[in-house]
Write a protein that holds these residues in place. Structure first.
Motif, PDB file in Angstrom:
ATOM      1  N   THR A 224       1.095  -1.441  -0.445  1.00 36.96           N
ATOM      2  CA  THR A 224      -0.121   0.413   0.394  1.00 36.96           C
ATOM      3  C   THR A 224       0.819   1.676  -0.446  1.00 36.96           C
ATOM      4  O   THR A 224       1.991   1.605   0.375  1.00 36.96           O
ATOM      5  CB  THR A 224      -1.052  -0.235   1.712  1.00 36.96           C
ATOM      6  OG1 THR A 224      -0.101  -0.117   2.471  1.00 36.96           O
ATOM      7  CG2 THR A 224      -1.878  -0.984   0.677  1.00 36.96           C
TER       8      THR A 224
ATOM      9  N   GLY B  43      -2.893   1.592 -13.332  1.00 42.93           N
ATOM     10  CA  GLY B  43      -4.243   0.720 -12.955  1.00 42.93           C
ATOM     11  C   GLY B  43      -3.511  -0.174 -12.451  1.00 42.93           C
ATOM     12  O   GLY B  43      -1.714  -0.211 -13.057  1.00 42.93           O
ATOM     13  N   THR B  44      -3.793  -0.819 -12.234  1.00 43.85           N
ATOM     14  CA  THR B  44      -3.094  -3.200 -11.348  1.00 43.85           C
ATOM     15  C   THR B  44      -2.303  -3.072 -12.279  1.00 43.85           C
ATOM     16  O   THR B  44      -1.115  -4.146 -12.616  1.00 43.85           O
ATOM     17  CB  THR B  44      -4.127  -3.646 -10.655  1.00 43.85           C
ATOM     18  OG1 THR B  44      -5.222  -3.875 -11.617  1.00 43.85           O
ATOM     19  CG2 THR B  44      -4.568  -3.398  -9.485  1.00 43.85           C
TER      20      THR B  44
ATOM     21  N   GLY C 257      -3.120   5.380  -2.363  1.00 42.22           N
ATOM     22  CA  GLY C 257      -3.878   4.001  -2.992  1.00 42.22           C
ATOM     23  C   GLY C 257      -4.400   3.629  -1.825  1.00 42.22           C
ATOM     24  O   GLY C 257      -6.129   3.754  -2.176  1.00 42.22           O
TER      25      GLY C 257
ATOM     26  N   GLY D 121      -4.179   0.337  -7.661  1.00 46.41           N
ATOM     27  CA  GLY D 121      -4.163   0.964  -9.216  1.00 46.41           C
ATOM     28  C   GLY D 121      -3.298   1.558  -9.388  1.00 46.41           C
ATOM     29  O   GLY D 121      -2.715   2.371  -9.780  1.00 46.41           O
ATOM     30  N   ALA D 122      -3.885   2.321  -7.759  1.00 40.94           N
ATOM     31  CA  ALA D 122      -3.625   4.287  -7.612  1.00 40.94           C
ATOM     32  C   ALA D 122      -1.603   3.946  -7.302  1.00 40.94           C
ATOM     33  O   ALA D 122      -1.589   5.199  -6.877  1.00 40.94           O
ATOM     34  CB  ALA D 122      -3.963   5.052  -7.166  1.00 40.94           C
ATOM     35  N   ASN D 123      -0.793   3.121  -7.212  1.00 39.06           N
ATOM     36  CA  ASN D 123       0.403   3.229  -6.695  1.00 39.06           C
ATOM     37  C   ASN D 123       1.316   3.776  -7.289  1.00 39.06           C
ATOM     38  O   ASN D 123       1.558   3.751  -9.502  1.00 39.06           O
ATOM     39  CB  ASN D 123       0.934   1.451  -6.552  1.00 39.06           C
ATOM     40  CG  ASN D 123       0.189   0.938  -5.314  1.00 39.06           C
ATOM     41  OD1 ASN D 123      -0.974   1.717  -4.198  1.00 39.06           O
ATOM     42  ND2 ASN D 123       1.023  -0.123  -5.032  1.00 39.06           N
TER      43      ASN D 123
ATOM     44  N   SER E 126      -6.174   0.734  -0.214  1.00 42.21           N
ATOM     45  CA  SER E 126      -6.804  -0.714  -0.750  1.00 42.21           C
ATOM     46  C   SER E 126      -7.290  -0.555  -2.304  1.00 42.21           C
ATOM     47  O   SER E 126      -6.747  -0.957  -3.476  1.00 42.21           O
ATOM     48  CB  SER E 126      -8.031  -0.545  -0.243  1.00 42.21           C
ATOM     49  OG  SER E 126      -8.980  -0.979   0.567  1.00 42.21           O
ATOM     50  N   ASP E 127      -6.872   1.151  -2.779  1.00 39.69           N
ATOM     51  CA  ASP E 127      -6.796   1.262  -4.886  1.00 39.69           C
ATOM     52  C   ASP E 127      -5.324   1.228  -5.015  1.00 39.69           C
ATOM     53  O   ASP E 127      -4.894   2.106  -4.955  1.00 39.69           O
ATOM     54  CB  ASP E 127      -7.318   2.823  -4.882  1.00 39.69           C
ATOM     55  CG  ASP E 127      -7.367   2.878  -6.125  1.00 39.69           C
ATOM     56  OD1 ASP E 127      -7.253   2.172  -6.799  1.00 39.69           O
ATOM     57  OD2 ASP E 127      -7.697   4.050  -6.843  1.00 39.69           O
TER      58      ASP E 127
ATOM     59  N   ILE F 278     -14.469  -4.640   0.783  1.00 38.24           N
ATOM     60  CA  ILE F 278     -13.564  -5.115  -0.120  1.00 38.24           C
ATOM     61  C   ILE F 278     -13.986  -6.821  -0.598  1.00 38.24           C
ATOM     62  O   ILE F 278     -14.044  -7.302  -1.475  1.00 38.24           O
ATOM     63  CB  ILE F 278     -11.579  -4.839   0.069  1.00 38.24           C
ATOM     64  CG1 ILE F 278     -12.051  -3.724   0.352  1.00 38.24           C
ATOM     65  CG2 ILE F 278     -11.498  -6.138  -0.954  1.00 38.24           C
ATOM     66  CD1 ILE F 278     -11.706  -2.495  -1.491  1.00 38.24           C
TER      67      ILE F 278
END
Length: 596
Positions: free
Chosen positions: A187, A250-251, A191, A196-198, A193-194, A451
């Motif tokens: 994490t 994204g992921t 981000g 994909g925002a890493n 839990s999101d 989630i």
């Protein structure tokens, strides 16, 4: 009585209250589950390790756990002369607790090639059988142990043969000083839990920056950026998600990297600890914010496969989360049971008060439901690892199901157990406050409850889990007991009819959800998925019923039926009252008691 003499009746517990020397031996339910799950030869190998964990739980483990918790890790970032050190110091109890984990064999039986073959098809069940006992005494360190197992799984599947041969012996070692623990640095601030925002970047190592003759030079990268929540921050092996240059958003743009204490060819490989997290619970283990400043890491798998690979570790961690929840709840029940079975109030045993009995019935029934659901998911993991596609689809649903339900139940049940103990349950000299603090993280870690619901919904929609689960429920509900066998069974049969009807309604509702537009489906999913969880738990309890387990399964099923269908629809009809202290003891499955 002389006013100067001590009042011998002025005591919290009845005279002669003793704790059992071994919490595993004293636990009839876990002993029965393990006996039923494993062959005699497997039990012969594992029993001394279960026995030793049970002994430690009844002896020194609490003191070690509380010492490591109260004197948690400390970051010393500079020495006396101003030199950067970046050193995390742990209490000596942490090392002793690590030695207990290694001695339990929870890693050796899974990753030692010989033992892995010997226990093929049951390694997860065996590992978690030890872990469940261990986590009853120390949940903080069980998090790094969880990630060590997960890291081993990824390394075994995706690392080069040379790296596997170098690293895995440090995981299945029997020497604690040689153990490599694992971590998952996932994490980030932007981000959570999101994923994909890493934003952490991985830049390919420049030609000439690597030592001469470095194997697989094309897999080496330098990491730049900050990870926000890094549990087991000092791990010898950490798996890190990062975005390579030019990767899509994204992921799908994330890759996974193996980070070790040293870089290629033994190069220094510092990670900068910004600070250690001051957590509510699981304080014995170091969680940190870490900044990478050109840190060396080696890519595993192809670019862009990082999140898919990491998901394998995350799903295993979710089962560890569930095992921890089951373990903490069981320990809280141990503590409450000792107190109540050795306490008198208003002129009689505390267990003779109907509302006390009812609450214990409810808590133990709920714990059994979580235990057997968790164990079924672990069995599915073992089968899936052996190539069983049906079990893999079932596991896809059971994992988020039990992660969510067990975590929420643990928080509720431990609080209830504390209340049953009154003010004594609130005192830091005992372990109840620590159990309560440690449990609070379980609904959050490895994906919060929302989630998990989304994961369940996706599994029902896309993974084919609905059909497999229907078949599983038909198999489990086919084992209804003889309605004339016990009084409770006569009441259970109408409940079973209710369960059958409820099953049809639940699956119809879920099918309806899969046809809705996504926002509407998510908004309305919670009641149906929670009802589905209760249905699976009831079916598993019925399947566990036998003459050997009737003492605890029968009242648990009766209690579960009353809760699911309402006291007035089932409870009044079966005319049951509070269990006697003797029957309550059989429901709890605890021989003897332990000190609060």
């Amino acid at each position: 009585m002389n006013s100067l003499e001590k009042d011998q009746q002025n005591r919290v517990l009845v005279e002669g209250a003793l704790r059992p020397e071994n919490l595993f031996v004293a636990d009839r339910i876990l002993s029965h589950l393990y006996s039923k799950s494993f062959s005699a030869s497997t039990r012969d190998w594992m029993s001394p390790r279960w026995q030793e964990l049970g002994r430690a739980l009844g002896a020194e483990m609490d003191q070690l756990s509380q010492s490591a918790d109260r004197q948690g890790p400390v970051l010393r970032d500079r020495d006396l002369y101003g030199q950067d050190r970046q050193e995390v110091i742990f209490h000596p109890a942490y090392e002793q607790l690590t030695r207990m984990a290694v001695a339990s064999g929870m890693f050796a039986l899974k990753w030692d090639p010989g033992l892995k073959e010997k226990f093929k098809g049951q390694t997860h069940q065996l590992g978690f059988s030890a872990g469940l006992l261990y986590a009853m005494g120390e949940a903080g360190l069980y998090c790094p142990l969880c990630m060590t197992d997960g890291a081993a799984r990824i390394i075994d599947r995706y690392a080069s043969p040379a790296d596997r041969e170098r690293i895995l012996p440090h995981i299945y070692t029997w020497k604690a000083e040689e153990l490599y623990t694992g971590a998952m640095f996932l994490t980030e601030k932007s981000g959570g839990s999101d994923v994909g925002a890493n934003r952490v970047m991985a830049l390919k190592a420049e030609p000439g920056s690597l030592p001469e003759n470095t194997p697989e030079p094309e897999f080496w990268y330098r990491l730049y950026g900050e990870k926000w929540f890094c549990s087991n921050a000092t791990a010898e092996i950490a798996l890190v998600l990062a975005r390579t240059e030019g990767a899509e958003p994204g992921t799908r743009g994330l890759s996974i990297f193996l980070l070790e204490q040293q870089g290629p060819g033994g190069l220094a490989n510092p990670r900068h600890y910004i600070r250690l997290k001051d957590k509510l619970g699981v304080r014995s283990m170091a969680s940190a914010e870490i900044e990478f400043q050109g840190t060396w890491a080696k890519r595993l798998g192809q670019e862009g496969q990082g999140f898919a690979i990491m998901t394998e570790m995350i799903n295993l961690s979710r089962l560890y989360n569930a095992v921890t929840a089951v373990a903490l709840t069981r320990r809280a029940l141990h503590e409450a049971w000792f107190f109540l079975s050795n306490r008198t109030s208003f002129g009689r045993s505390a267990l003779e008060h109907p509302l006390v009995a009812e609450r214990l019935e409810r808590l133990c029934a709920g714990w059994q439901a979580e235990l057997y659901l968790c164990w079924r998911a672990i069995q599915a993991l073992d089968a899936a690892d052996q190539g069983d596609e049906q079990e893999a689809r079932l596991l896809r649903l059971l994992t988020p199901m039990v992660k969510r339900s067990s975590a929420e139940f643990a928080v509720y049940a431990i609080r209830e157990a504390m209340e049953l103990m009154g003010g004594l349950g609130y005192i830091e000299q005992g372990i109840m406050p620590k159990l309560f603090r440690d449990a609070q993280v379980l609904p959050i870690w490895e994906g919060a409850g929302n989630i998990m619901l989304l994961d369940m919904l996706r599994a029902m929609d896309k993974a084919g889990a609905a059909i497999v689960l229907k078949q599983e429920l038909e198999r489990l509900f086919s084992k209804l007991p003889d309605p004339g066998a016990e009084d409770w069974a006569q009441a259970l049969w109408p409940a079973a009819e209710e369960w059958s009807r409820r099953s049809v309604v639940i699956f119809a509702r879920i099918e309806e959800l899969t046809r809705m537009e996504r926002p509407m489906a998510e908004y309305h999913s919670r009641p149906a998925l929670e009802a589905l969880t209760e249905l699976v738990q009831a079916a598993l309890l019925i399947h566990q019923y036998s003459s050997d387990s009737a003492d605890w399964i029968a009242p648990a099923l009766s209690q579960l039926a009353r809760r699911i269908f309402g006291e007035w629809s089932i409870g009044v009809r079966d005319k049951t009252g509070p269990l006697s202290p003797e029957k309550l003891a059989r429901l709890m499955g605890l021989d003897g008691s332990i000190s609060a």
